[in-house]
Enzyme design. Structure first.
Site, PDB file in Angstrom:
ATOM      1  N   HIS A 241      -9.825 -11.220  -2.278  1.00 32.39           N
ATOM      2  CA  HIS A 241      -8.671  -9.814  -2.604  1.00 32.39           C
ATOM      3  C   HIS A 241     -10.027  -8.678  -3.053  1.00 32.39           C
ATOM      4  CE1 HIS A 241      -4.540 -12.097  -3.632  1.00 32.39           C
ATOM      5  NE2 HIS A 241      -4.397 -10.663  -2.423  1.00 32.39           N
TER       6      HIS A 241
ATOM      7  N   ASN B 272      -6.645  -4.453  10.453  1.00 36.68           N
ATOM      8  CA  ASN B 272      -6.298  -5.730   9.353  1.00 36.68           C
ATOM      9  C   ASN B 272      -5.729  -6.126  10.471  1.00 36.68           C
ATOM     10  OD1 ASN B 272      -6.461  -7.998   7.745  1.00 36.68           O
ATOM     11  ND2 ASN B 272      -5.004  -6.407   5.964  1.00 36.68           N
TER      12      ASN B 272
ATOM     13  N   GLU C 297      -6.737  -1.259  -0.322  1.00 42.27           N
ATOM     14  CA  GLU C 297      -7.635  -1.670   0.655  1.00 42.27           C
ATOM     15  C   GLU C 297      -8.212  -1.066   1.546  1.00 42.27           C
ATOM     16  OE1 GLU C 297      -5.429  -4.677  -0.222  1.00 42.27           O
ATOM     17  OE2 GLU C 297      -7.082  -6.281  -0.006  1.00 42.27           O
TER      18      GLU C 297
ATOM     19  N   ARG D 124     -11.171  -5.503   8.437  1.00 41.94           N
ATOM     20  CA  ARG D 124     -11.172  -5.756   7.474  1.00 41.94           C
ATOM     21  C   ARG D 124     -11.184  -7.377   7.551  1.00 41.94           C
ATOM     22  NH1 ARG D 124      -6.369  -9.353   4.820  1.00 41.94           N
ATOM     23  NH2 ARG D 124      -6.794 -10.588   2.846  1.00 41.94           N
TER      24      ARG D 124
ATOM     25  N   ARG E  98       2.059 -20.428  -3.171  1.00 46.36           N
ATOM     26  CA  ARG E  98       0.923 -21.436  -2.868  1.00 46.36           C
ATOM     27  C   ARG E  98       0.794 -21.435  -4.342  1.00 46.36           C
ATOM     28  NH1 ARG E  98      -2.874 -16.254  -1.347  1.00 46.36           N
ATOM     29  NH2 ARG E  98      -2.362 -16.569   1.025  1.00 46.36           N
TER      30      ARG E  98
END
Ligand code: AMP
Length: 400
Positions: free
Chosen positions: A181, A7, A385, A91, A242
């Site tokens: 996601h 990743n 993940e 990823r 955010r």
């Protein structure tokens, strides 16, 4: 087969090496400050010592070389040689509309990834760099697979992914909801169906991935039909830093009244907003819990706003799917904060959601937190993940 999962960020690189026989984690680690100076934390899972030292990493190529050196070293290693690593799974953040599933990376895929750069200008270049670095260090013959954050959401219908703006912005500039996601939502929904003992094709599920970034996904029959993040990950819920969904006119108003341009304001909406912006305390929900318990009203307000936004989105997705069988909580907050889960579920009593307070206290395992009589099952499922990336990589490479 042993699979290296990568990743890659612009100055960091997380990795895991998994043995797919038994899906066993062999080692994991993190390269930081790539391009600045370089630091490697390598954690073998076979009892050998942790390596945690500065290592020069002018580029991602040196970072990958350092990782492979540690994975194969007599002192810190978990494999004898690099040849034991059968494939690499990456990823990749943005696959645009080009990728609805994971793919073997070839020249055409590299070109398509480059075409997606305007959609994810911070993330995709780093992912491409990571792939090139693996090729440079491991050679062209080790298969590499791309697993996309956006791919799972490519099943959304037009009514969910289109924005009500001139159609040409979609056709010419690719402006639409993509969602993120996806690997996490896919993993936990599959696991939820296993826990519920039913084929996923027969289930309506809502997955709440609540971490530093948060998104919710409506999954009907195993397919994503709506999700709260949008063209970029800023949309939907208020998050750590955010803002989530806000009135777009706020940008023009703030620009006129602060003299800041769109770039500066977008940065503020990404990095200084959300629960951090409202509370003025922290983006970390543990700090907010502590502050709220000490009577900090703004911390309490930020938490209330988060619970309310999650509940409203879940309610919207129940309507979108005309029902719901199971609700899943996952990621840092979803897996660890019993209080957050309980507060959100208070809003969902009308659906027949009943939480078992004792079960809600459990941590670190797949578990039901609803009572046996609850009309809607509620589950906590730690996301994984990396395992999804490794499984997809194995499946694609075995089929070659
Ligand atoms: P993630 O992005 O999935 O790694 O989640 C990271 C976030 O999870 C942190 O920033 C915290 O806000 C949150 N988190 C982790 N542990 C807890 C906890 N015990 N209680 C509340 N929030 C937590």
């Amino acid at each position: 087969m042993k699979i290296l999962v990568i990743n890659c960020g612009s100055s960091s690189l997380k990795y895991q090496l998994l043995d797919m026989e038994g899906e066993k984690l062999l080692a994991k680690g993190l390269c930081e400050r790539i391009g600045i100076d370089g630091h490697l934390t390598h954690k073998p899972q076979n009892g050998r010592p942790v390596f945690n030292e500065d290592v020069p990493m002018p580029t991602h190529t040196e970072a990958i070389a350092a990782v492979l050196d540690k994975l194969t070293s007599p002192e810190y290693g978990v494999v004898e040689s690099m040849s034991e690593i059968g494939a690499v799974g990456h990823r990749v953040v943005h696959g645009g509309e080009k990728f609805a599933c994971s793919v073997l990376i070839d020249d055409a895929v590299m070109d398509a990834l480059a075409e997606c750069i305007p959609l994810a200008p911070l993330h995709n270049p780093a992912n491409i760099t990571g792939i090139n670095a693996c090729k440079a260090v491991m050679g062209e013959n080790v298969p590499q697979v791309g697993v996309f954050d956006t791919a799972f959401h490519q099943t959304m219908p037009g009514k969910a992914f289109m924005y009500p703006i001139p159609y040409s912005y979609y056709t010419d500039l690719k402006v639409r909801r993509y969602g993120f996601h996806g690997t996490s939502h896919r993993y936990v929904s599959k696991r939820a169906a296993e826990m519920m003992g039913k084929p996923i094709e027969e289930l309506k599920l809502i997955s709440c991935h609540m971490g530093n970034g948060s998104s919710i996904c409506a999954i009907d029959g195993g397919k994503s039909v709506d999700t709260s993040m949008g063209f970029t990950p800023i949309a939907g819920l208020p998050m750590g830093t955010r803002c989530g969904d806000i009135d777009v006119s706020i940008l023009e108003y703030l620009s006129a009244n602060t003299g800041k341009d769109i770039k500066e304001l977008t940065n503020i909406l990404n990095k200084m907003s959300g629960v951090l912006g409202v509370s003025g305390v922290s983006s970390d929900f543990r700090d907010l819990d502590t502050a709220a318990a000490q009577g900090n009203e703004r911390a309490k307000l930020a938490l209330d706003m988060f619970h309310y936004a999650v509940a409203k989105t879940v309610g919207g997705y129940v309507a979108a799917m005309n029902g719901v069988d199971g609700i899943i909580f996952t990621a840092g907050i979803g897996e660890n904060s019993a209080e957050t889960r309980a507060e959100i579920c208070k809003y969902l009593k009308y659906l027949g959601v009943e939480i078992c307070p004792e079960c809600n206290k459990k941590r670190g395992e797949d578990t039901f937190i609803s009572t046996p009589d609850s009309k809607v099952k509620v589950m906590v499922i730690p996301t994984n993940e990396e395992l999804v990336i490794a499984r997809d990589t194995r499946d694609i490479v075995e089929a070659l």
